[in-house]
Design a protein around this motif. Structure first.
Motif, short mmCIF file in Angstrom:
data_model
loop_
_atom_site.label_atom_id
_atom_site.label_comp_id
_atom_site.label_asym_id
_atom_site.label_seq_id
_atom_site.Cartn_x
_atom_site.Cartn_y
_atom_site.Cartn_z
N THR A 160 -16.87 -42.31 -34.85
CA THR A 160 -15.43 -42.06 -34.77
C THR A 160 -15.10 -40.62 -34.40
O THR A 160 -13.99 -40.35 -33.94
CB THR A 160 -14.74 -42.44 -36.10
OG1 THR A 160 -15.34 -41.71 -37.19
CG2 THR A 160 -14.87 -43.93 -36.37
N LEU A 165 -15.07 -51.56 -31.55
CA LEU A 165 -14.74 -50.89 -32.80
C LEU A 165 -14.20 -51.88 -33.83
O LEU A 165 -14.54 -51.81 -35.02
CB LEU A 165 -13.71 -49.79 -32.54
CG LEU A 165 -14.14 -48.67 -31.58
CD1 LEU A 165 -13.00 -47.70 -31.34
CD2 LEU A 165 -15.37 -47.94 -32.08
N ARG A 166 -13.40 -52.82 -33.37
CA ARG A 166 -12.85 -53.82 -34.28
C ARG A 166 -13.96 -54.72 -34.82
O ARG A 166 -13.99 -55.04 -36.02
CB ARG A 166 -11.80 -54.65 -33.54
CG ARG A 166 -11.15 -55.75 -34.36
CD ARG A 166 -10.31 -55.23 -35.49
NE ARG A 166 -9.15 -54.48 -35.04
CZ ARG A 166 -8.28 -53.90 -35.85
NH1 ARG A 166 -8.44 -53.99 -37.15
NH2 ARG A 166 -7.26 -53.21 -35.38
N GLU A 212 -2.83 -50.25 -30.84
CA GLU A 212 -3.15 -49.33 -31.92
C GLU A 212 -3.67 -48.01 -31.35
O GLU A 212 -4.54 -48.02 -30.48
CB GLU A 212 -4.21 -49.96 -32.82
CG GLU A 212 -4.42 -49.24 -34.14
CD GLU A 212 -5.30 -50.06 -35.09
OE1 GLU A 212 -5.33 -49.71 -36.26
OE2 GLU A 212 -5.93 -51.03 -34.63
N LEU A 257 -7.40 -46.52 -35.19
CA LEU A 257 -8.53 -47.45 -35.19
C LEU A 257 -9.78 -46.76 -35.71
O LEU A 257 -10.56 -47.35 -36.48
CB LEU A 257 -8.75 -47.99 -33.78
CG LEU A 257 -9.79 -49.10 -33.60
CD1 LEU A 257 -9.53 -50.26 -34.55
CD2 LEU A 257 -9.82 -49.58 -32.16
N THR A 315 -4.83 -54.01 -27.26
CA THR A 315 -4.50 -53.31 -28.50
C THR A 315 -3.44 -52.26 -28.22
O THR A 315 -3.48 -51.57 -27.18
CB THR A 315 -5.74 -52.64 -29.12
OG1 THR A 315 -5.34 -51.95 -30.32
CG2 THR A 315 -6.40 -51.66 -28.18
N LEU A 329 -9.37 -47.16 -24.81
CA LEU A 329 -9.80 -48.32 -25.59
C LEU A 329 -9.96 -49.57 -24.74
O LEU A 329 -10.57 -50.55 -25.19
CB LEU A 329 -8.79 -48.60 -26.71
CG LEU A 329 -8.64 -47.51 -27.77
CD1 LEU A 329 -7.62 -47.94 -28.82
CD2 LEU A 329 -9.99 -47.19 -28.43
N TRP A 332 -9.51 -46.47 -39.48
CA TRP A 332 -9.74 -47.78 -40.09
C TRP A 332 -11.22 -48.11 -40.15
O TRP A 332 -11.73 -48.63 -41.15
CB TRP A 332 -8.97 -48.83 -39.30
CG TRP A 332 -9.24 -50.24 -39.70
CD1 TRP A 332 -8.67 -50.94 -40.73
CD2 TRP A 332 -10.14 -51.16 -39.05
NE1 TRP A 332 -9.17 -52.23 -40.76
CE2 TRP A 332 -10.06 -52.38 -39.75
CE3 TRP A 332 -11.00 -51.05 -37.95
CZ2 TRP A 332 -10.83 -53.50 -39.37
CZ3 TRP A 332 -11.76 -52.15 -37.58
CH2 TRP A 332 -11.66 -53.36 -38.30
N LEU A 333 -11.94 -47.79 -39.07
CA LEU A 333 -13.38 -48.04 -39.03
C LEU A 333 -14.11 -47.21 -40.08
O LEU A 333 -14.96 -47.71 -40.83
CB LEU A 333 -13.92 -47.74 -37.64
CG LEU A 333 -15.44 -47.85 -37.44
CD1 LEU A 333 -15.94 -49.24 -37.81
CD2 LEU A 333 -15.81 -47.52 -36.01
N ALA A 365 -12.04 -51.13 -27.72
CA ALA A 365 -11.29 -51.52 -28.91
C ALA A 365 -11.94 -52.71 -29.61
O ALA A 365 -12.03 -52.75 -30.84
CB ALA A 365 -9.85 -51.84 -28.53
N GLN A 366 -12.39 -53.68 -28.84
CA GLN A 366 -13.05 -54.85 -29.43
C GLN A 366 -14.35 -54.46 -30.12
O GLN A 366 -14.68 -54.99 -31.19
CB GLN A 366 -13.32 -55.90 -28.35
CG GLN A 366 -12.06 -56.60 -27.86
CD GLN A 366 -12.34 -57.49 -26.68
OE1 GLN A 366 -12.74 -57.02 -25.61
NE2 GLN A 366 -12.15 -58.79 -26.85
#
Length: 265
Positions: free
Chosen positions: A22, A47-48, A83, A88, A81, A31, A91-92, A44-45
């Motif tokens: 991060t 990281l999610r 976000e 993000l 996303t 992202l 959150w991670l 983004a996917q």
């Protein structure tokens, strides 16, 4: 120099690797960029997925689950996303810290469901440490920055993948791996930048009834020499064998065949 890792080390590495990842995600991070090593995902996917995986395991360990909870959130990932990258990333990091704390609180010997033999948090501490390492590699490839990893972590990461890939149960999950077996089929991997005490030599033996491996320096049908991090990226399918980082001697087709069958998701 101690090159082994224990349960506490694996717990710590989950957060350390997440924070390293991060730290690269700033407000300018794209992202929507496609992840070269996971081309079905954008950044983004990726990281999610990793953040949801941390939370999935955290719930499993915290509740002492005897069967796996639903994993839809880490499998079904929307491409779009809105976000902000920093949100993000935060959150991670939060999920990684939560998982590490829950693993420490549970201890290594609690009884829980695991997808492969173990039945304890030991499995998930090690697996999620290295899951985070390799998805950090995916992120750095996407961002076009260098990927480096400590020697002790890289050694343990390679050992774990060899161990998991050699379990007889893998034939149930991946029946096509039986096609790897055959007379004379051996592969040797040697790190060129480690001290002798690291014993950074892996022999993959496909000549028997099951996949097997051992730490040894022996002649093989194909041999690969490279710096340790490059070996890690090759074996986990994050770098192609023809990238120029690898000194390959012997049956290069066997190497490519093996790599095509032992992919890491």
């Amino acid at each position: 120099m101690d090159l082994t890792m224990d349960y506490a080390d694996h717990c710590a590495e989950i957060t350390d690797q997440a924070e390293l990842l991060t730290s690269r995600i700033d407000e300018g991070a794209n992202l929507t960029a496609i992840v070269p090593s996971c081309p079905d995902w954008n950044l983004a996917q990726l990281l999610r997925h990793l953040g949801e995986a941390h939370r999935w395991v955290e719930e499993l360990v915290r509740t002492r689950a005897t069967e796996p909870p639903p994993d839809t959130a880490l499998r079904v990932l929307p491409r779009d996303t809105t976000e902000p990258p920093a949100a993000l990333a935060a959150w991670l990091t939060e999920g990684a810290r939560l998982l590490a704390d829950t693993l420490r609180a549970a201890g290594p010997d609690a009884r829980i469901w695991t997808p492969l033999p173990s039945g304890s948090p030991r499995f998930f501490a090690r697996r999620m440490a290295h899951e985070t390492v390799m998805h950090r590699a995916d992120a750095t490839l996407t961002l076009g920055v260098d990927f480096t990893v400590g020697q002790r972590v890289a050694l343990d990461c390679l050992d774990e993948w060899m161990e998991l890939g050699s379990l007889p149960e893998m034939f149930d999950y991946h029946p096509d791996r039986r096609e790897l077996l055959g007379p004379g089929r051996t592969l040797h991997f040697q790190a060129t930048d480690t001290p002798p005490e690291a014993a950074a030599n892996w022999l993959v033996d496909l000549t028997g009834d099951t996949l097997a491996w051992r730490r040894t320096q022996e002649p093989a049908a194909v041999s690969v020499r490279a710096p340790l991090t490059d070996l890690l990226l090759l074996i986990y399918g994050r770098a192609p064998a023809d990238s120029g980082a690898y000194e390959i001697t012997g049956d290069a087709e066997l190497l490519e065949f093996w790599l095509s069958r032992v992919l890491f998701g």
